[in-house]
Scaffold this active site. Structure first.
Site, PDB file in Angstrom:
ATOM      1  CB  THR A 195      -6.513 -16.291 -25.863  1.00 31.49           C
ATOM      2  OG1 THR A 195      -5.591 -16.284 -24.768  1.00 31.49           O
ATOM      3  CG2 THR A 195      -6.462 -17.662 -26.509  1.00 31.49           C
ATOM      4  CG  ASP A 196      -2.072 -13.927 -23.976  1.00 29.67           C
ATOM      5  OD1 ASP A 196      -2.891 -14.817 -23.667  1.00 29.67           O
ATOM      6  OD2 ASP A 196      -1.553 -13.163 -23.131  1.00 29.67           O
ATOM      7  CD  GLU A 197      -3.852 -19.121 -21.745  1.00 26.44           C
ATOM      8  OE1 GLU A 197      -3.689 -20.361 -21.818  1.00 26.44           O
ATOM      9  OE2 GLU A 197      -4.422 -18.580 -20.785  1.00 26.44           O
TER      10      GLU A 197
ATOM     11  CE1 TYR B 157     -10.001 -20.047 -23.918  1.00 25.25           C
ATOM     12  CE2 TYR B 157      -7.774 -19.529 -23.166  1.00 25.25           C
ATOM     13  CZ  TYR B 157      -8.984 -19.132 -23.712  1.00 25.25           C
ATOM     14  OH  TYR B 157      -9.174 -17.817 -24.061  1.00 25.25           O
TER      15      TYR B 157
END
Length: 323
Positions: free
Chosen positions: A110-112, A134
C-alpha cells in the site's frame, strides 16, 4: 482480479485461497464459480500446516498475495490482530512459496507505508514511515518478503498502490460506504475536517497494473501503482451527494454530512511517483466520472451481496462480527 484472470486466461488454473472473513462474499465470484479453470479453497494463510499442504498438493507457479486485514479504522482497536494476519500470515505464505520453488511471488502492499506528505512525492526508494497499525503491519510484511529476495534470490515483487474503488468492495471503505449510506438515506460520516486527500484508482485499472507486473515486473523490485487523480474526503462526499441525491445546493449537501472525531492519526496526502510502472507500459485509463458512475450503479443492485453489509455502515468504531 480473479474474474479477469479466469475469463481472459483460460489456459491458467486460478486457485482462490480465502479465509471468508467478515468482508468476503462468494457472490462476488458467481460469474466464474463454475469455470473449469477456477478453484476456490477456504483456508487461512496463518495456518502454516494448511499452507504447506496446499503447496504440496497443488501445482502453483505464481502467487498473488492480496490477503490482509486492511481497514485502517479497525487497526487502531485491533492492532495485534493486524500484526498477526498481515505480518505472520505473509511470512508463512512467502516461506511456503519459497520452499515450493514458486516462479513469482507478488506481494500487494500500500502507499500508506510511506506515511503522509503534503508536498514531496514518494518514489519506490523513499523511506517507509507508516503512521497507523495497518500501514505498519504492511511495511513490516514487506521487509519479510524482500528478505527472501536478498537472502535466496527468491523472485518476489512488491506493489504499492493508491486507494482502489469499484464494484465488489466491502462497504466499510470510504467510497462504497458513502454510496451505501446515501442510498439508504443516511448521512456520510466525515473524519475530522474531511480535508485529507486520497488518490483513487478504478478496480479494472489496478487489475491491469497487476497483470503488467505479473508479465513484466522484475524480481526484487518494488512498483508504485498510482494516479494523479486526487480528491479530499469532503469533496468526495459532496460529489456523491450531487450524484445520488441530485442536488447542487450547499445547504442541502450539508444536511447529508455528519462530522465525527478524527482517527488518532490521519495522513493528509499520499502523493506517489509511478514512472517505474509507466516504463512497463501501464497507465490508468478509467476517468473518475465513468468509474464512479459504474460503482454507484453496482451498489444500488448488489449491496446485499454481504449478509452483514448493514454492519459496515455503522459509525466507527465498528466491531465486525468475528466468529
Amino acid at each position: 482480479m480473479i474474474v479477469s484472470l479466469v475469463e481472459d486466461y483460460p489456459n491458467y488454473m486460478i486457485i482462490n485461497l480465502d479465509k471468508l472473513d467478515y468482508c468476503a462474499s462468494l457472490k462476488n465470484l458467481e460469474t466464474i464459480s463454475n469455470k473449469q479453470n477456477y478453484k476456490f479453497i477456504q483456508g487461512d494463510i496463518c495456518d502454516s500446516h494448511f499452507v504447506k499442504l496446499l503447496f504440496e498438493t497443488e501445482k502453483i507457479d505464481i502467487v498473488l498475495h492480496f490477503a490482509a486485514q486492511t481497514h485502517v479504522d479497525l487497526s487502531f482497536v485491533r492492532a495485534l490482530e493486524f500484526t498477526y494476519v498481515n505480518v505472520y500470515g505473509t511470512h508463512v505464505l512467502v516461506s511456503a512459496a519459497h520452499e515450493a520453488r514458486v516462479e513469482k511471488f507478488i506481494y500487494v502492499s500500500t502507499d500508506e507505508v510511506y506515511g503522509g506528505s503534503l508536498d514531496k512525492e514518494f518514489d519506490e526508494s523513499s523511506p517507509k514511515q507508516p503512521t497507523n497499525p495497518y500501514a505498519s503491519s504492511k511495511a513490516a510484511a514487506e521487509c519479510f518478503v524482500q528478505s527472501y529476495w536478498e537472502q535466496y534470490k527468491f523472485p518476489v515483487v512488491i506493489t504499492r498502490s493508491s486507494n482502489v474503488y469499484g464494484p465488489h468492495q466491502y462497504p466499510e471503505k470510504v467510497i462504497p460506504k458513502f454510496i451505501s449510506l446515501l442510498q439508504h438515506n443516511r448521512k456520510c460520516c466525515i473524519h475530522g475536517s474531511g480535508l485529507q486527500t486520497r488518490n483513487f484508482l478504478y478496480a479494472t485499472d489496478v487489475v491491469e497494473a497487476f497483470l503488467t507486473v505479473l508479465k513484466k515486473g522484475k524480481p526484487g523490485e518494488i512498483y508504485n501503482i498510482g494516479t494523479n487523480f486526487e480528491m479530499s474526503v469532503l469533496q468526495l462526499a459532496k460529489e456523491l451527494i450531487q450524484l445520488i441525491k441530485e442536488t447542487n445546493s450547499e445547504s442541502e449537501m450539508e444536511n447529508w454530512v455528519d462530522y465525527v472525531d478524527d482517527r488518532p492519526t490521519n495522513d493528509m496526502r499520499y502523493p506517489m511517483k509511478s514512472e517505474k510502472i509507466h516504463g512497463l507500459g501501464w497507465r490508468p485509463k478509467v476517468p473518475w466520472k465513468e468509474g464512479i458512475k459504474k460503482t454507484i450503479e453496482w451498489y444500488r443492485e448488489n449491496f446485499h451481496n454481504w449478509k452483514n453489509a448493514e454492519k459496515a455502515l455503522e459509525p466507527f468504531p465498528v466491531q465486525p462480527p468475528f466468529v
